[in-house]
Motif scaffolding. Structure first.
Motif, PDB file in Angstrom:
ATOM      1  N   THR A 193       0.707  -1.306  -0.027  1.00 25.71           N
ATOM      2  CA  THR A 193       0.079  -0.047  -0.105  1.00 25.71           C
ATOM      3  C   THR A 193       0.738   1.337   0.063  1.00 25.71           C
ATOM      4  OG1 THR A 193      -0.055  -0.168   2.471  1.00 25.71           O
ATOM      5  CG2 THR A 193      -1.832  -1.131   1.227  1.00 25.71           C
ATOM      6  N   HIS A 194       2.112   1.168   0.599  1.00 25.49           N
ATOM      7  CA  HIS A 194       3.054   2.360   0.506  1.00 25.49           C
ATOM      8  C   HIS A 194       4.317   2.358   0.191  1.00 25.49           C
ATOM      9  CE1 HIS A 194      -0.399   3.208   3.165  1.00 25.49           C
ATOM     10  NE2 HIS A 194      -0.264   4.510   3.015  1.00 25.49           N
ATOM     11  N   ARG A 195       5.076   2.986   0.155  1.00 23.38           N
ATOM     12  CA  ARG A 195       6.417   3.183  -0.181  1.00 23.38           C
ATOM     13  C   ARG A 195       6.936   4.026   0.827  1.00 23.38           C
ATOM     14  NH1 ARG A 195       4.714   5.684  -4.894  1.00 23.38           N
ATOM     15  NH2 ARG A 195       4.986   3.895  -6.335  1.00 23.38           N
ATOM     16  N   TYR A 208       9.028  -1.574  -0.081  1.00 23.81           N
ATOM     17  CA  TYR A 208       7.353  -1.319  -0.220  1.00 23.81           C
ATOM     18  C   TYR A 208       7.029  -1.781   1.282  1.00 23.81           C
ATOM     19  CZ  TYR A 208       8.409  -1.392  -5.248  1.00 23.81           C
ATOM     20  OH  TYR A 208       8.740  -1.035  -6.479  1.00 23.81           O
ATOM     21  N   VAL A 264       7.343   6.421   5.784  1.00 20.51           N
ATOM     22  CA  VAL A 264       6.687   6.393   4.856  1.00 20.51           C
ATOM     23  C   VAL A 264       6.863   7.575   3.958  1.00 20.51           C
ATOM     24  CG1 VAL A 264       4.057   5.835   4.374  1.00 20.51           C
ATOM     25  CG2 VAL A 264       5.051   4.941   6.257  1.00 20.51           C
ATOM     26  N   GLY A 318       5.101   7.768   0.752  1.00 16.98           N
ATOM     27  CA  GLY A 318       3.846   7.866  -0.467  1.00 16.98           C
ATOM     28  C   GLY A 318       3.068   6.552  -0.300  1.00 16.98           C
ATOM     29  N   GLU A 319       1.704   6.858  -0.974  1.00 11.05           N
ATOM     30  CA  GLU A 319       1.103   5.834  -1.095  1.00 11.05           C
ATOM     31  C   GLU A 319       1.263   5.311  -2.562  1.00 11.05           C
ATOM     32  OE1 GLU A 319      -3.248   5.794  -0.342  1.00 11.05           O
ATOM     33  OE2 GLU A 319      -2.862   7.328   1.100  1.00 11.05           O
TER      34      GLU A 319
END
Length: 86
Positions: free
Chosen positions: A17-19, A28, A79, A81-82
C-alpha cells in the motif's frame, strides 16, 4: 528478491500500500493487521541492503538502550507515499 526476481507492477499494487525507507533501504510496505507489517526492498535494490539496514538499526537500538535504560526500542520506517491503485 528484487534484482533477481523483481516484483511486477501488478503484484506491487496488489500486495503493498505504501513506499518508504527502512534506515537507508528503500522499501514497499503494507499493514498486515495484528501480525504487523509486510516489508520488501524495492525493485533494483539487492537483498543484502535490507540485511545491512536491519543490522544498522539493531546496533543503533542496542546503543540507545545502553545509554538510556528507559528507551523503548522501535523499528523505524519512514513512509514517503502511497502506491496508486487502479
Amino acid at each position: 528478491m528484487s534484482i533477481i526476481n523483481p516484483l511486477s507492477p501488478q503484484e506491487i499494487r496488489k500486495r503493498f500500500t505504501h513506499r518508504g525507507w527502512f534506515a537507508f533501504c528503500p522499501v514497499y510496505l503494507a499493514e498486515e493487521g495484528a501480525d504487523g507489517m509486510l516489508v520488501s526492498e524495492r525493485n533494483g535494490v539487492p537483498a543484502w541492503v535490507m540485511g545491512a539496514a536491519e543490522a544498522f538499526m539493531g546496533v543503533a537500538i542496542f546503543l540507545l538502550c545502553a545509554i538510556n535504560p528507559r528507551y523503548e526500542p522501535q523499528w523505524g520506517f519512514i513512509v514517503t507515499g502511497e502506491i496508486e491503485h487502479e
